[in-house]
Design a protein around this motif. Structure first.
Motif, mmCIF file in Angstrom:
data_model
loop_
_atom_site.group_PDB
_atom_site.id
_atom_site.type_symbol
_atom_site.label_atom_id
_atom_site.label_comp_id
_atom_site.label_asym_id
_atom_site.label_seq_id
_atom_site.Cartn_x
_atom_site.Cartn_y
_atom_site.Cartn_z
ATOM 1 N N MET A 1 0.846 -1.203 0.000
ATOM 2 C CA MET A 1 0.000 0.000 0.000
ATOM 3 C C MET A 1 0.875 1.245 0.000
ATOM 4 O O MET A 1 1.936 1.276 0.606
ATOM 5 C CB MET A 1 -0.883 0.019 1.254
ATOM 6 C CG MET A 1 -2.008 -0.970 1.211
ATOM 7 S SD MET A 1 -3.191 -0.629 -0.096
ATOM 8 C CE MET A 1 -4.670 -1.315 0.616
ATOM 9 N N GLN A 2 0.368 2.255 -0.648
ATOM 10 C CA GLN A 2 1.151 3.478 -0.678
ATOM 11 C C GLN A 2 0.250 4.689 -0.601
ATOM 12 O O GLN A 2 -0.963 4.563 -0.630
ATOM 13 C CB GLN A 2 1.997 3.527 -1.942
ATOM 14 C CG GLN A 2 1.157 3.505 -3.214
ATOM 15 C CD GLN A 2 2.033 3.518 -4.452
ATOM 16 O OE1 GLN A 2 3.107 2.961 -4.448
ATOM 17 N NE2 GLN A 2 1.575 4.191 -5.484
ATOM 18 N N ASP A 3 0.871 5.832 -0.487
ATOM 19 C CA ASP A 3 0.100 7.065 -0.416
ATOM 20 C C ASP A 3 -0.411 7.446 -1.799
ATOM 21 O O ASP A 3 0.200 7.110 -2.816
ATOM 22 C CB ASP A 3 0.983 8.200 0.106
ATOM 23 C CG ASP A 3 1.383 7.984 1.555
ATOM 24 O OD1 ASP A 3 0.817 7.084 2.203
ATOM 25 O OD2 ASP A 3 2.256 8.723 2.036
ATOM 26 N N ILE A 4 -1.525 8.151 -1.809
ATOM 27 C CA ILE A 4 -2.033 8.677 -3.074
ATOM 28 C C ILE A 4 -1.974 10.200 -3.035
ATOM 29 O O ILE A 4 -1.902 10.812 -1.967
ATOM 30 C CB ILE A 4 -3.480 8.210 -3.373
ATOM 31 C CG1 ILE A 4 -4.438 8.637 -2.257
ATOM 32 C CG2 ILE A 4 -3.518 6.709 -3.584
ATOM 33 C CD1 ILE A 4 -5.904 8.447 -2.624
ATOM 34 N N ASP A 23 -3.618 2.999 3.772
ATOM 35 C CA ASP A 23 -3.629 1.856 4.697
ATOM 36 C C ASP A 23 -4.069 2.236 6.108
ATOM 37 O O ASP A 23 -3.797 1.539 7.059
ATOM 38 C CB ASP A 23 -2.235 1.226 4.753
ATOM 39 C CG ASP A 23 -1.167 2.219 5.193
ATOM 40 O OD1 ASP A 23 -1.493 3.414 5.338
ATOM 41 O OD2 ASP A 23 -0.023 1.786 5.393
ATOM 42 N N MET A 24 -4.757 3.356 6.242
ATOM 43 C CA MET A 24 -5.188 3.782 7.580
ATOM 44 C C MET A 24 -6.698 3.919 7.688
ATOM 45 O O MET A 24 -7.207 4.522 8.609
ATOM 46 C CB MET A 24 -4.510 5.105 7.950
ATOM 47 C CG MET A 24 -3.008 4.946 8.174
ATOM 48 S SD MET A 24 -2.196 6.498 8.587
ATOM 49 C CE MET A 24 -2.977 6.878 10.158
ATOM 50 N N SER A 25 -7.430 3.357 6.748
ATOM 51 C CA SER A 25 -8.896 3.476 6.665
ATOM 52 C C SER A 25 -9.377 4.873 6.916
ATOM 53 O O SER A 25 -10.301 5.086 7.709
ATOM 54 C CB SER A 25 -9.632 2.563 7.610
ATOM 55 O OG SER A 25 -9.306 1.766 8.213
ATOM 56 N N MET A 26 -8.749 5.804 6.249
ATOM 57 C CA MET A 26 -9.175 7.204 6.380
ATOM 58 C C MET A 26 -10.199 7.545 5.297
ATOM 59 O O MET A 26 -10.267 6.893 4.264
ATOM 60 C CB MET A 26 -7.984 8.154 6.233
ATOM 61 C CG MET A 26 -7.008 8.107 7.391
ATOM 62 S SD MET A 26 -5.676 9.296 7.170
ATOM 63 C CE MET A 26 -6.391 10.760 7.919
ATOM 64 N N CYS A 91 -16.676 12.637 4.033
ATOM 65 C CA CYS A 91 -16.586 11.514 4.987
ATOM 66 C C CYS A 91 -17.010 10.203 4.355
ATOM 67 O O CYS A 91 -16.768 9.136 4.933
ATOM 68 C CB CYS A 91 -17.382 11.790 6.249
ATOM 69 S SG CYS A 91 -19.177 11.803 6.026
ATOM 70 N N GLN A 92 -17.662 10.275 3.199
ATOM 71 C CA GLN A 92 -18.098 9.047 2.530
ATOM 72 C C GLN A 92 -17.141 8.647 1.405
ATOM 73 O O GLN A 92 -17.392 7.687 0.679
ATOM 74 C CB GLN A 92 -19.521 9.220 1.988
ATOM 75 C CG GLN A 92 -20.530 9.606 3.067
ATOM 76 C CD GLN A 92 -20.609 8.588 4.199
ATOM 77 O OE1 GLN A 92 -20.849 7.420 3.964
ATOM 78 N NE2 GLN A 92 -20.385 9.029 5.437
ATOM 79 N N ILE A 93 -16.055 9.405 1.245
ATOM 80 C CA ILE A 93 -15.055 9.077 0.232
ATOM 81 C C ILE A 93 -13.868 8.417 0.926
ATOM 82 O O ILE A 93 -13.140 9.067 1.676
ATOM 83 C CB ILE A 93 -14.604 10.341 -0.531
ATOM 84 C CG1 ILE A 93 -15.786 10.940 -1.297
ATOM 85 C CG2 ILE A 93 -13.441 10.007 -1.475
ATOM 86 C CD1 ILE A 93 -15.467 12.238 -2.017
ATOM 87 N N HIS A 94 -13.722 7.146 0.715
ATOM 88 C CA HIS A 94 -12.658 6.409 1.383
ATOM 89 C C HIS A 94 -11.366 6.500 0.582
ATOM 90 O O HIS A 94 -11.384 6.491 -0.642
ATOM 91 C CB HIS A 94 -13.086 4.966 1.611
ATOM 92 C CG HIS A 94 -14.317 4.900 2.478
ATOM 93 N ND1 HIS A 94 -14.270 5.126 3.833
ATOM 94 C CD2 HIS A 94 -15.618 4.740 2.171
ATOM 95 C CE1 HIS A 94 -15.494 5.071 4.328
ATOM 96 N NE2 HIS A 94 -16.343 4.836 3.340
ATOM 97 N N ILE A 95 -10.285 6.613 1.308
ATOM 98 C CA ILE A 95 -8.983 6.777 0.659
ATOM 99 C C ILE A 95 -8.467 5.417 0.207
ATOM 100 O O ILE A 95 -8.047 4.594 1.028
ATOM 101 C CB ILE A 95 -7.976 7.452 1.623
ATOM 102 C CG1 ILE A 95 -8.504 8.792 2.141
ATOM 103 C CG2 ILE A 95 -6.625 7.624 0.923
ATOM 104 C CD1 ILE A 95 -8.806 9.817 1.061
ATOM 105 N N THR A 96 -8.553 5.207 -1.083
ATOM 106 C CA THR A 96 -8.051 3.961 -1.667
ATOM 107 C C THR A 96 -7.199 4.321 -2.886
ATOM 108 O O THR A 96 -7.262 5.459 -3.387
ATOM 109 C CB THR A 96 -9.199 3.046 -2.147
ATOM 110 O OG1 THR A 96 -9.854 3.701 -3.256
ATOM 111 C CG2 THR A 96 -10.210 2.800 -1.044
#
Ligand code: FES
Length: 110
Positions: A1-4, A23-26, A91-96
């Motif tokens: 996993m990496q940063d976007i 990778d932090m479920s933000m 808040c409904q946009i998950h960081i993937t």
């Protein structure tokens, strides 16, 4: 996993290019808060429950990368202020990794 990479325009019109961890479920609201891109108390008011719209953003690039709106998000945006066709709740946009390169403008508060 990496940063976007995300491009976030704050409520004063300043553009911020930020890195967000996948990778932090933000979610996007939490990323905006962690970089202090909106004043405390004016974003994430409901804690990310899709119940306040303080995290509203306008998606200006990459909307095709986002999942469809959920019912709760849709309902909240139907009664929020300043809503546009490209409004989403941060808040409904998950960081993937799927949303690499997303560009948003933080909507006015409230
Ligand atoms: S933080 Fe309240 S709707 Fe997103």
């Amino acid at each position: 996993m990496q940063d976007i990479n995300l491009k976030i325009t704050d409520r004063n019109g300043a553009i911020h290019e930020v890195l967000a961890p996948t990778d932090m479920s933000m979610n996007l609201m939490e990323v905006i808060r962690s970089y202090e891109l909106a004043d405390e108390g004016t974003i994430g008011v409901c804690g990310g429950m899709a119940m306040c719209a303080s995290c509203q953003v306008y998606v200006i690039a990459g909307s095709e990368k986002l999942p469809e709106m959920g019912d709760e998000e849709d309902a909240m945006l139907s009664e929020a202020f300043h809503v546009k066709d490209n409004s989403r709740l941060g808040c409904q946009i998950h960081i993937t990794e799927d949303i690499e390169g997303l560009e948003v403008i933080i909507a006015p508060y409230p």
